[in-house]
Design a protein around this motif. Sequence first.
Motif, PDB file in Angstrom:
ATOM      1  N   SER A 153       5.733 -10.315 -23.892  1.00 34.60           N
ATOM      2  CA  SER A 153       4.503 -11.045 -23.852  1.00 34.60           C
ATOM      3  C   SER A 153       3.873 -10.311 -25.261  1.00 34.60           C
ATOM      4  N   LYS A 154       3.113 -11.053 -26.046  1.00 29.63           N
ATOM      5  CA  LYS A 154       2.461 -10.312 -27.232  1.00 29.63           C
ATOM      6  C   LYS A 154       3.280  -9.967 -28.382  1.00 29.63           C
ATOM      7  N   THR A 155       4.454 -10.421 -28.594  1.00 33.62           N
ATOM      8  CA  THR A 155       5.543  -9.753 -29.529  1.00 33.62           C
ATOM      9  C   THR A 155       5.969 -11.042 -30.476  1.00 33.62           C
ATOM     10  N   ARG A 156       5.178 -12.095 -30.508  1.00 26.72           N
ATOM     11  CA  ARG A 156       5.508 -13.110 -31.495  1.00 26.72           C
ATOM     12  C   ARG A 156       5.741 -12.215 -32.898  1.00 26.72           C
ATOM     13  N   ASN A 157       5.086 -11.443 -33.585  1.00 25.59           N
ATOM     14  CA  ASN A 157       5.409 -11.221 -34.862  1.00 25.59           C
ATOM     15  C   ASN A 157       6.233  -9.979 -34.775  1.00 25.59           C
ATOM     16  N   LYS A 158       6.278  -8.990 -33.686  1.00 25.41           N
ATOM     17  CA  LYS A 158       7.087  -7.898 -33.678  1.00 25.41           C
ATOM     18  C   LYS A 158       8.540  -8.067 -33.390  1.00 25.41           C
ATOM     19  N   MET A 159       8.807  -9.344 -32.717  1.00 24.16           N
ATOM     20  CA  MET A 159      10.151  -9.545 -32.269  1.00 24.16           C
ATOM     21  C   MET A 159      10.832 -10.851 -33.237  1.00 24.16           C
ATOM     22  N   LYS A 160      10.143 -11.090 -34.182  1.00 21.60           N
ATOM     23  CA  LYS A 160      10.645 -12.136 -35.077  1.00 21.60           C
ATOM     24  C   LYS A 160      11.640 -11.505 -35.932  1.00 21.60           C
ATOM     25  N   SER A 161      12.792 -12.368 -36.146  1.00 20.10           N
ATOM     26  CA  SER A 161      13.749 -11.839 -36.875  1.00 20.10           C
ATOM     27  C   SER A 161      13.916 -12.302 -38.321  1.00 20.10           C
ATOM     28  N   VAL A 162      14.110 -11.589 -39.579  1.00 20.91           N
ATOM     29  CA  VAL A 162      14.132 -12.003 -40.573  1.00 20.91           C
ATOM     30  C   VAL A 162      15.675 -12.709 -40.926  1.00 20.91           C
ATOM     31  N   ILE A 191      14.692  -0.161 -33.623  1.00 17.81           N
ATOM     32  CA  ILE A 191      14.405  -1.354 -34.511  1.00 17.81           C
ATOM     33  C   ILE A 191      15.218  -2.384 -33.568  1.00 17.81           C
ATOM     34  N   ILE A 192      14.379  -3.158 -32.830  1.00 20.73           N
ATOM     35  CA  ILE A 192      14.769  -4.250 -31.811  1.00 20.73           C
ATOM     36  C   ILE A 192      15.382  -5.324 -32.671  1.00 20.73           C
ATOM     37  N   ASP A 193      16.443  -5.627 -32.244  1.00 19.26           N
ATOM     38  CA  ASP A 193      17.125  -6.975 -32.677  1.00 19.26           C
ATOM     39  C   ASP A 193      16.871  -8.019 -31.738  1.00 19.26           C
ATOM     40  N   PRO A 194      15.890  -8.974 -31.975  1.00 18.88           N
ATOM     41  CA  PRO A 194      15.416  -9.879 -30.748  1.00 18.88           C
ATOM     42  C   PRO A 194      16.539 -10.790 -30.597  1.00 18.88           C
ATOM     43  N   SER A 195      17.582 -11.197 -31.287  1.00 14.45           N
ATOM     44  CA  SER A 195      18.769 -11.965 -31.130  1.00 14.45           C
ATOM     45  C   SER A 195      19.716 -11.221 -29.832  1.00 14.45           C
ATOM     46  N   ILE A 196      19.447 -10.145 -29.578  1.00 10.34           N
ATOM     47  CA  ILE A 196      20.377  -9.503 -28.449  1.00 10.34           C
ATOM     48  C   ILE A 196      19.404  -8.754 -27.344  1.00 10.34           C
ATOM     49  N   HIS A 197      19.425  -9.559 -26.321  1.00  7.22           N
ATOM     50  CA  HIS A 197      18.686  -9.134 -25.289  1.00  7.22           C
ATOM     51  C   HIS A 197      19.224  -7.855 -24.497  1.00  7.22           C
ATOM     52  N   LYS A 198      20.420  -7.837 -24.524  1.00  8.77           N
ATOM     53  CA  LYS A 198      20.911  -6.764 -23.453  1.00  8.77           C
ATOM     54  C   LYS A 198      20.726  -5.527 -23.999  1.00  8.77           C
ATOM     55  N   GLY A 199      20.497  -4.584 -23.264  1.00 12.67           N
ATOM     56  CA  GLY A 199      19.827  -3.168 -23.872  1.00 12.67           C
ATOM     57  C   GLY A 199      18.818  -2.987 -24.678  1.00 12.67           C
ATOM     58  N   GLN A 200      17.976  -3.768 -24.715  1.00 17.64           N
ATOM     59  CA  GLN A 200      16.769  -3.784 -25.453  1.00 17.64           C
ATOM     60  C   GLN A 200      15.683  -2.991 -24.922  1.00 17.64           C
ATOM     61  N   PRO A 201      15.060  -2.223 -25.580  1.00 15.85           N
ATOM     62  CA  PRO A 201      13.917  -1.102 -25.028  1.00 15.85           C
ATOM     63  C   PRO A 201      12.583  -1.906 -25.076  1.00 15.85           C
ATOM     64  N   HIS A 202      11.725  -1.507 -24.320  1.00 12.42           N
ATOM     65  CA  HIS A 202      10.351  -2.179 -24.324  1.00 12.42           C
ATOM     66  C   HIS A 202       9.977  -2.283 -25.748  1.00 12.42           C
ATOM     67  N   PRO A 203       8.992  -3.566 -26.018  1.00  8.82           N
ATOM     68  CA  PRO A 203       8.469  -3.670 -27.299  1.00  8.82           C
ATOM     69  C   PRO A 203       7.609  -2.408 -27.906  1.00  8.82           C
ATOM     70  N   ARG A 204       7.173  -1.895 -26.871  1.00 13.50           N
ATOM     71  CA  ARG A 204       6.178  -0.656 -27.309  1.00 13.50           C
ATOM     72  C   ARG A 204       7.021   0.507 -28.247  1.00 13.50           C
ATOM     73  N   PHE A 205       8.350   0.572 -28.081  1.00 10.48           N
ATOM     74  CA  PHE A 205       8.964   1.594 -28.507  1.00 10.48           C
ATOM     75  C   PHE A 205       9.583   1.132 -29.782  1.00 10.48           C
ATOM     76  N   HIS A 206       9.216  -0.196 -30.337  1.00 13.43           N
ATOM     77  CA  HIS A 206       9.691  -0.671 -31.582  1.00 13.43           C
ATOM     78  C   HIS A 206       9.366   0.224 -32.743  1.00 13.43           C
ATOM     79  N   GLY A 207       9.848   0.668 -33.590  1.00 10.06           N
ATOM     80  CA  GLY A 207       9.335   1.462 -34.699  1.00 10.06           C
ATOM     81  C   GLY A 207       9.450   2.976 -34.510  1.00 10.06           C
ATOM     82  N   LYS A 208       9.533   3.214 -33.111  1.00 12.37           N
ATOM     83  CA  LYS A 208       9.403   4.639 -33.020  1.00 12.37           C
ATOM     84  C   LYS A 208      10.590   5.634 -33.610  1.00 12.37           C
ATOM     85  N   THR A 209      10.715   6.805 -33.615  1.00 13.21           N
ATOM     86  CA  THR A 209      11.770   7.691 -33.702  1.00 13.21           C
ATOM     87  C   THR A 209      12.152   8.218 -32.643  1.00 13.21           C
TER      88      THR A 209
END
Length: 96
Positions: free
Chosen positions: A9-18, A43-61
């Motif tokens: 939820s609330k990840t419309r832009n964050k989980m959008k793939s280029v 850097i979350i790839d939204p087309s692969i759901h398996k092994g995906q971290p929580h969106p809060r960690f997108h962009g972190k090192t």
Amino acid sequence: MQRSRGLRSKTRNKMKSVKRPGRTNPITRKIQKFQEDDLVHIIIDPSIHKGQPHPRFHGKTAKVIGTRGRAYILGLNDGNKAKELIVVPEHLKLQE
């Protein structure tokens, strides 16, 4: 009615793939290897759901601290709390 508050939820832009020409998931992202103590960007790839971290960690090192099967165990601080994430390599990029 209560709205849903799922994991994405609330990840419309964050989980959008280029979109790019050719394959959307190059095999090189899937077979990349990391060593312990490597620094990686999450850097979350939204087309692969398996092994995906929580969106809060997108962009972190984070630092690779181990492996679990094909996935990697990452250590990072979320605020002041140390956390461990289990993420597959499709969602990771080596820090140069």
